[in-house]
Scaffold this motif. Structure first.
Motif, PDB file in Angstrom:
ATOM      1  N   ASN A 149      -1.399   5.391 -12.171  1.00  0.00           N
ATOM      2  CA  ASN A 149      -1.377   4.771 -10.847  1.00  0.00           C
ATOM      3  C   ASN A 149      -0.393   5.467  -9.915  1.00  0.00           C
ATOM      4  N   TRP A 202       0.807  -1.218   0.000  1.00  0.00           N
ATOM      5  CA  TRP A 202       0.000   0.000   0.000  1.00  0.00           C
ATOM      6  C   TRP A 202       0.839   1.266   0.000  1.00  0.00           C
ATOM      7  N   ILE A 217      -1.398   2.138  -5.613  1.00  0.00           N
ATOM      8  CA  ILE A 217      -2.783   2.564  -5.419  1.00  0.00           C
ATOM      9  C   ILE A 217      -3.721   1.351  -5.458  1.00  0.00           C
ATOM     10  N   VAL A 257      -3.560  10.838  -3.696  1.00  0.00           N
ATOM     11  CA  VAL A 257      -4.381  10.373  -2.576  1.00  0.00           C
ATOM     12  C   VAL A 257      -3.682  10.685  -1.257  1.00  0.00           C
ATOM     13  N   ARG A 294     -10.180   3.080 -10.858  1.00  0.00           N
ATOM     14  CA  ARG A 294      -9.030   3.985 -10.789  1.00  0.00           C
ATOM     15  C   ARG A 294      -9.166   5.143 -11.772  1.00  0.00           C
ATOM     16  N   LEU A 340      -1.914   8.775  -8.997  1.00  0.00           N
ATOM     17  CA  LEU A 340      -3.041   8.584  -8.081  1.00  0.00           C
ATOM     18  C   LEU A 340      -2.576   8.352  -6.649  1.00  0.00           C
ATOM     19  N   HIS A 341      -1.579   7.493  -6.483  1.00  0.00           N
ATOM     20  CA  HIS A 341      -1.106   7.195  -5.132  1.00  0.00           C
ATOM     21  C   HIS A 341      -0.590   8.463  -4.468  1.00  0.00           C
ATOM     22  N   SER A 390     -10.609  -1.921  -6.900  1.00  0.00           N
ATOM     23  CA  SER A 390      -9.329  -1.421  -7.417  1.00  0.00           C
ATOM     24  C   SER A 390      -9.205  -1.640  -8.925  1.00  0.00           C
TER      25      SER A 390
END
Length: 139
Positions: free
Chosen positions: A116, A76, A80, A123, A96, A119-120, A91
């Motif tokens: 991805n 984690w 993401i 977030v 996504r 996004l991570h 997921s």
């Protein structure tokens, strides 16, 4: 409910339930006594997800605790997909892409690796902006 709101709810809600179970935690005292009527409806607390928590939520600690009780080993901290799996959220690529749209991703959603990673990072930054304590190496 948006996907990001679901992420916040899972992390901040997990934190709230963990601290509520701890003696001496900062929870609101009950205003009722034996035989006394309940507080009037006008004194209802605000919805949990409309405002950030009053004390910063240690996002890393919450996620580490969740990982320790999860059967699957998930990365984690950088993925993401694994973060969403850990939180029990969809997921899939379509989920996504929806999250990317919510967070105003301007890149090519067909380049899922780049999306991805973005996004991570987003977030984690958004969690920090909304009352989460996120280590610099996760932002």
């Amino acid at each position: 409910m948006s996907i990001f709101s679901s992420i916040m709810g899972k992390i901040f809600g997990h934190h709230d339930s963990a601290t509520a179970a701890q003696p001496g935690s900062a929870t609101q005292p009950s205003s009722t006594t034996a035989g006394a009527p309940a507080a009037p409806a006008t004194a209802a607390p605000a919805p949990a997800q409309s405002t950030p928590p009053q004390q910063p939520v240690d996002v890393e600690a919450v996620l580490t605790q969740m990982q320790s009780s999860h059967s699957e080993q998930l990365n984690w901290r950088t993925s993401i997909v694994d973060l969403m799996k850990l939180l029990g959220l969809d997921s899939s690529l379509s989920a996504r892409k929806e999250l990317a749209a919510e967070l105003h991703y301007s890149g090519n959603t067909e380049d899922s690796a780049a999306m991805n990673m973005w996004l991570h990072k987003q977030v984690m930054q958004k969690l920090a902006e909304n009352g989460g304590k996120v280590p610099d190496d996760l932002k």
